[in-house]
Each structure stands twice: as structure tokens, then as C-alpha cells.
Scaffold this active site. Structure first.
Site, mmCIF file in Angstrom:
data_model
loop_
_atom_site.group_PDB
_atom_site.id
_atom_site.type_symbol
_atom_site.label_atom_id
_atom_site.label_comp_id
_atom_site.label_asym_id
_atom_site.label_seq_id
_atom_site.Cartn_x
_atom_site.Cartn_y
_atom_site.Cartn_z
ATOM 1 N N SER A 170 0.686 -1.261 0.074
ATOM 2 C CA SER A 170 -0.353 0.111 0.318
ATOM 3 C C SER A 170 0.875 1.239 0.234
ATOM 4 O O SER A 170 2.345 1.318 -1.133
ATOM 5 C CB SER A 170 -1.010 0.172 1.115
ATOM 6 O OG SER A 170 -2.171 1.532 0.873
ATOM 7 N N HIS A 171 0.832 2.303 0.795
ATOM 8 C CA HIS A 171 1.117 3.299 1.360
ATOM 9 C C HIS A 171 2.928 3.246 1.542
ATOM 10 O O HIS A 171 3.382 4.062 1.719
ATOM 11 C CB HIS A 171 0.476 4.041 1.783
ATOM 12 C CG HIS A 171 0.444 3.719 3.629
ATOM 13 N ND1 HIS A 171 -0.661 2.427 3.600
ATOM 14 C CD2 HIS A 171 0.663 3.941 4.173
ATOM 15 C CE1 HIS A 171 -0.561 2.061 4.782
ATOM 16 N NE2 HIS A 171 -0.379 3.188 5.886
ATOM 17 N N ASP A 228 -1.623 6.546 -3.563
ATOM 18 C CA ASP A 228 -0.699 5.939 -2.584
ATOM 19 C C ASP A 228 -0.531 4.659 -3.711
ATOM 20 O O ASP A 228 -0.769 4.440 -4.774
ATOM 21 C CB ASP A 228 -1.178 5.451 -1.424
ATOM 22 C CG ASP A 228 -1.796 4.802 -1.185
ATOM 23 O OD1 ASP A 228 -2.872 3.894 -2.320
ATOM 24 O OD2 ASP A 228 -1.845 3.429 -0.603
ATOM 25 N N ASP A 234 -0.715 1.123 -4.162
ATOM 26 C CA ASP A 234 -1.110 0.916 -4.239
ATOM 27 C C ASP A 234 -2.580 1.092 -5.319
ATOM 28 O O ASP A 234 -3.903 0.734 -5.628
ATOM 29 C CB ASP A 234 -1.648 -0.391 -3.963
ATOM 30 C CG ASP A 234 -2.574 0.159 -1.867
ATOM 31 O OD1 ASP A 234 -2.273 0.657 -1.938
ATOM 32 O OD2 ASP A 234 -2.977 -0.585 -2.642
ATOM 33 N N ASP A 268 -4.987 3.195 -3.464
ATOM 34 C CA ASP A 268 -6.764 2.738 -2.664
ATOM 35 C C ASP A 268 -6.934 4.017 -2.011
ATOM 36 O O ASP A 268 -8.105 3.754 -1.301
ATOM 37 C CB ASP A 268 -7.045 1.348 -1.718
ATOM 38 C CG ASP A 268 -5.541 1.623 -1.056
ATOM 39 O OD1 ASP A 268 -5.010 2.238 -0.508
ATOM 40 O OD2 ASP A 268 -5.780 0.598 -0.018
ATOM 41 N N ARG A 269 -6.004 4.881 -1.733
ATOM 42 C CA ARG A 269 -5.760 5.749 -1.026
ATOM 43 C C ARG A 269 -6.384 7.542 -1.526
ATOM 44 O O ARG A 269 -5.728 7.332 -2.896
ATOM 45 C CB ARG A 269 -5.042 5.902 0.272
ATOM 46 C CG ARG A 269 -4.776 4.881 0.930
ATOM 47 C CD ARG A 269 -3.940 5.168 2.197
ATOM 48 N NE ARG A 269 -3.626 3.820 2.935
ATOM 49 C CZ ARG A 269 -3.541 4.176 4.021
ATOM 50 N NH1 ARG A 269 -3.392 4.658 4.948
ATOM 51 N NH2 ARG A 269 -3.641 2.629 4.288
ATOM 52 N N LYS A 308 -10.636 0.146 -0.906
ATOM 53 C CA LYS A 308 -10.766 1.772 -1.244
ATOM 54 C C LYS A 308 -10.586 1.784 -2.546
ATOM 55 O O LYS A 308 -10.036 1.407 -3.021
ATOM 56 C CB LYS A 308 -9.430 2.285 -0.478
ATOM 57 C CG LYS A 308 -9.966 2.378 1.576
ATOM 58 C CD LYS A 308 -8.896 2.599 2.046
ATOM 59 C CE LYS A 308 -7.335 1.926 1.910
ATOM 60 N NZ LYS A 308 -7.747 0.516 2.578
#
Length: 545
Positions: free
Chosen positions: A113-114, A278, A280, A282-283, A377
Site C-alpha cells: 500500500s502506502h 498512494d 496501490d 486505494d487511498r 478503497k
């Protein structure tokens, strides 16, 4: 081609956290480490045998090697078909969209992710179930238990496949289909939003727009959406080339790690609307001239304006938010006369509510919002939703929309303080200190706020009655204020302690104050109860959002 069975011993600590298994890259590079986890997924998920698996990741370091390994393991374990993103790329929301559109039995998403990437950075993997969402706790627990007793993994002895060219190819009995990673997701978003209105907005010479992909997975998606489909100028999407180390940056869209975009929009007033996503995809971070939109406020504004988007024109069934997220969405739900559910942190807790049709929108304070179109997300979804609102409310700005929202629903001043890389034992001592005080706090005060409740949040899922305990410490002052403390489940080094502060202000004359100043009584109270700064030897949090 020969199927080999390789003997291995269990690895300690392969228990998925809030969003999958995340470790440093060199941990995943240990012989058999990735294979042990993937084999445990295949051993416990019977529907995958002869079925369809979706596979892809955010393009970070080790992504390509991991995908080749997983493909050979899928061939050796009887998977019928794998849909893999071209070049191994699939954003997390796109993976969810592909699973749902093609009715796959599940997916493996490779991302941390982030978190930072590169050889010294982080890597991650998680299993998504057939609804497109993160595996619920019962599934992740079964996978974890299998990792602790695993003795071998199965893998096909074969060369790497070409993943840079779309089309079908065979790997033993397995059919591998390399797909355009953007197509399904972009098609889904076009069904939800008024692209004609957004195209007209982006075409205005006086509307200054920028999207920062942070050298992460959303670059190709953003170029397809904003430039190819919506006609934004070429320079509107920046840092659009995915890189294994995210260009040396930290792909976390917040005012600290996307500082240049934040300064240009909020401090220098050089952009009317800006956003970032981010690692991947999703944010999302939403910025307007002179204002950074808190993720909690973003969820509330989207809910209040949902009918402006074609996909939600008939209204919403309900809203869900993670417990630490501010109660701004609750106020909107009351006005709309729809339910608002409070869940633990982790997108997997929204899945049952979405599948049951109890909610349409959901969000977390950690820059994540989405709807029932996928089960993850979705950063670009949120950006398009905001653009749709701006297009349908001509003459208004992000700031004016927020100010009008606060006048109607009240403002929830809100902030999160992160202490990162804390020694795990010291982090636990700090939270245990607050936990020990919880029974004595009710009836006391935090400045002008009377404490009405203090507990360790527990959740019973209203759909399947599953229970989740010890999900975060809460000190509640009625509808006036809250303090929440919890350990994050997304880091890979030490522990991250997160403190959340919120106070409600209904008076429009007092809705323009400095956020940290308004929250100071809660911040000081948290330090008195936890001794976190004293425990860590730090003068303050590492990140404030």
C-alpha cells in the site's frame, strides 16, 4: 513440465494484519517465504481449484518475481485460469473490479500500500475473496493456521512467462490471460460519474487541476481517465510512471509525503483542485485552493452530495466508517435518514454490509473512501466524485463546499497523530497505561468536555454476528469530543501508535479555528494518560494529519 514438491518448515509471523501480510522485501526474498504463504492460500481455498484467480500488484520492487513464482504455483495447484495485469500491474481497486466483473473465485494482490518500496523497502500480499474484497478474519485465520503447519509447497518447473504483452498463453494446464490493467476499472467508473460534465470542468481555462500519481500504480489509470477520456492537459497528471521504488519517495498521499502538491494548492493558491493517490491506488488526498480536505470530511461531503453523480442519483442505502474516523458522516446519515455503521479499522469489515445492501458509501480516516462498486478503497473514484460535485455545483470551490457543509451539519475538528517505528514494548506500555485508567475516567472532564464513556471498542457484525474485540481505546465526551488510541496494523518495523482527536463545533462563527489549537485539551489529556512522549523520548508525533 514437471510439478515439484519442495519441503519447507513454517515461518513465524505469517499472520495477516489489517490489510494482508506485510514485511520488508528481504523477508519475502527468503527461500520459501512467499511460497509458504501462497501455498497456504491454495490449501485452504478449495474454490480456487479449477477456478479463476486474479493476480497483480502495485509494481513495487519484487512484484515481477513474485508474480512469476505465484503463476508457477497456481499451475501446480490446479488453478484453472489466472487473469494477470499487463507488466504485473493491477491497482488494488482495479483488482477488486476485475474479480467482480469476471466472477473470479478470488485474487492475490501484491502490495504494501502506502509503505515505501525498493530493495530496502516493504512488500506485501493479501488474498481477496470472490466478492472482490479483502478476506474476512475467518479466512485469514485459516490461512495463518495453515502457514504454521505447512511442510511443502507445489510449483511447476517452467520458465518465466512474458507479462508485457496482452493475450492468453499456457503454463502447463493453467491458462494465463494477460489483461489491460486499466480497462475494467475505467469502464466501471464511467458508469458512475458524469464524464461530460467533468470534461467541461477540466476544459475550462480558469480551472487549475493536477493529479499526483507519486510514481505509483495509479499513473496509467490517471492518464487514461483524466487525459485520454476527460481531456485534461498533458501536464495535469504528474509522476505518472510507476517505479519500483516510487522514485525514492514515500507513496502516502498526505500533506507530509505529498508536500509539494500540498504547498502549491493549499499555501500558494496556485491550483483550484488537486489530488494524489498512494502506492496501490486505494487511498486519496483531496486538496482545494487554501484547504486540505480531511478524509473524514470527504466521506461526509460525498454522502451529502451523492445524488449529483449518476451512479448514486437514487440516493444511498447507508454509510459505514471505521471507528477512529470522525463522526461527520453520522451527522449526514441522520439528515438523510439512513443508517451509519461504526466498524473496526480495516476495509474487510465493510464487506458484509456492502454485500447485504445495507450501505452504499464507506470510508476510513486513513485517506480511504469508496462505495459498493468494488470492495476496496478506491482513490480515483474519490477524485472523480469530487470533480463531479464541482462540475454540478458551478461557481463553487472546494473551500466553499466545505464551509457550506459545516454550516449545515456542524464541523468536526479532527486530527491524527502518528508515532512511527516505536519499540513495540514501549508502545504497548503506553496503551496499557490508558487502558488501566478507562474504568476511572467516566464522569471526569477533559477541559470543557464531560467524559461519558471510556472503553476498548468491540464490534459485532450485524450480518454474520462475528465478533472482533480490542479494536481501539476510546474516551468519549458525548457528541462533543472523542479521543481514540490504537496500534496500527500496516507497518513493518517496530510499532506505530495512532492517536485520534475529534471535537464538534455547531456554531458557524467558530468553525474557522486552527485545528490543533481546538484539539489541544484532548492532545494534552492523551499525553497525561499514556506518557507516550516520555516512553518514546520524542518531542511529538512523527506525522500529523
Amino acid at each position: 513440465m514437471v510439478v515439484r514438491e519442495i519441503a519447507i518448515k513454517p515461518f513465524a509471523g505469517q499472520k495477516p494484519g489489517t490489510s494482508g501480510l506485510r514485511k520488508k522485501v528481504d523477508v519475502f526474498q527468503q527461500p520459501g517465504y512467499l511460497e509458504a504463504f501462497v501455498q497456504s492460500v491454495f490449501d485452504t481455498q478449495d474454490a480456487l481449484k479449477g477456478g479463476m484467480l486474479v493476480l497483480g500488484g502495485d509494481g513495487r520492487y519484487f512484484n515481477r518475481q513474485a508474480i512469476q513464482t505465484i503463476l508457477r504455483m497456481a499451475a501446480a495447484n490446479g488453478i484453472g485460469r489466472v487473469l494477470v495485469g499487463r507488466a504485473g500491474i493491477l491497482s488494488t481497486p482495479a483488482a477488486s473490479a476485475v474479480i467482480r466483473r469476471h466472477r473470479a473465485q478470488g485474487g492475490l494482490v501484491l502490495s504494501a500500500s502506502h509503505n515505501p518500496g525498493g530493495p530496502e523497502g516493504d512488500f506485501g500480499i493479501k488474498f481477496n475473496i470472490a466478492n472482490g474484497g479483502p478476506a474476512p478474519e475467518a479466512v485469514t485465520e485459516a490461512i495463518y493456521l495453515r502457514t504454521q503447519g505447512i511442510e511443502r509447497y507445489r510449483i511447476l518447473d517452467a520458465a518465466d512467462l512474458d507479462l508485457d504483452r496482452a493475450g492468453e498463453r499456457k503454463l502447463g494446464d493453467l491458462t494465463v490471460c494477460v489483461i489491460d490493467p486499466v480497462e475494467d476499472h475505467a469502464a466501471m467508473l464511467q458508469e458512475l460519474f458524469d464524464f461530460d460534465a467533468i470534461r467541461a470542468l477540466l476544459g475550462r481555462p480558469d480551472f487549475r487541476f493536477r493529479f499526483d500519481a507519486m510514481h505509483a500504480v495509479t499513473g496509467p489509470y490517471a492518464r487514461r481517465l483524466f487525459i485520454d477520456l476527460l481531456g485534461a492537459p498533458e501536464g495535469a497528471v504528474v509522476n505518472a510512471e510507476p517505479k519500483e521504488d516510487f522514485g525514492g519517495g514515500h507513496p502516502d498521499p498526505n500533506p507530509v509525503h505529498a508536500k509539494a502538491l500540498y504547498d502549491e494548492t493549499v499555501r500558494q493558491d496556485r491550483l483550484d483542485f488537486a489530488a494524489a493517490s498512494d502506492g496501490d491506488g486505494d487511498r486519496n488526498m483531496i486538496l482545494g485552493a487554501g484547504i486540505a480536505v480531511s478524509p473524514s470530511d470527504s466521506l461526509a461531503v460525498l454522502a451529502a452530495n451523492a445524488t449529483l453523480a449518476p451512479g448514486y442519483a437514487k440516493g444511498i442505502a447507508g454509510i459505514a466508517r471505521s471507528m477512529p474516523t470522525s463522526r461527520a458522516a453520522d451527522a449526514v446519515a441522520r439528515a438523510l435518514q439512513v443508517p451509519c455503521f461504526e466498524t473496526p479499522t480495516g476495509w474487510k469489515f465493510f464487506g458484509n454490509l456492502l454485500d447485504a445492501g445495507r450501505i452504499t458509501l464507506c470510508g476510513e480516516e486513513s485517506y480511504g473512501t469508496s462505495s459498493d462498486h468494488v470492495r476496496e478503497k478506491d482513490g480515483l473514484w474519490a477524485v472523480l466524485f469530487w470533480l463531479n460535485i464541482l462540475a454540478r455545483r458551478p461557481g463553487e470551490t472546494v473551500l466553499s463546499i466545505l464551509q457550506q457543509h459545516w454550516r449545515r451539519f456542524g464541523r468536526h475538528y479532527y486530527s491524527r497523530h502518528d508515532y512511527e517505528g516505536v519499540d513495540a514494548a514501549k508502545a504497548q506500555l503506553a496503551l496499557d497505561a490508558l487502558r488501566a485508567e478507562l474504568p476511572t475516567l467516566i464522569g471526569g472532564r477533559i477541559g470543557d468536555f464531560a467524559i461519558t464513556a471510556a472503553d476498548d471498542f468491540a464490534y459485532r457484525d450485524p450480518i454474520d454476528n462475528s465478533e472482533s474485540a480490542r479494536q481501539g481505546l476510546r474516551v468519549i465526551c458525548g457528541e462533543d469530543a472523542r479521543l481514540v488510541a490504537r496500534l496500527s496494523g500496516t507497518g513493518t518495523e517496530g510499532a506505530t501508535v495512532r492517536l485520534y482527536f475529534e471535537c464538534f463545533e455547531p456554531d458557524p462563527a467558530r468553525q474557522q479555528d486552527d485545528v490543533q489549537a481546538r484539539l489541544k485539551p484532548l492532545i494534552d489529556f492523551a499525553e497525561r494518560c499514556t506518557g507516550l512522549r516520555q516512553q518514546t523520548g520524542r518531542a511529538g508525533p512523527d506525522v500529523i494529519t
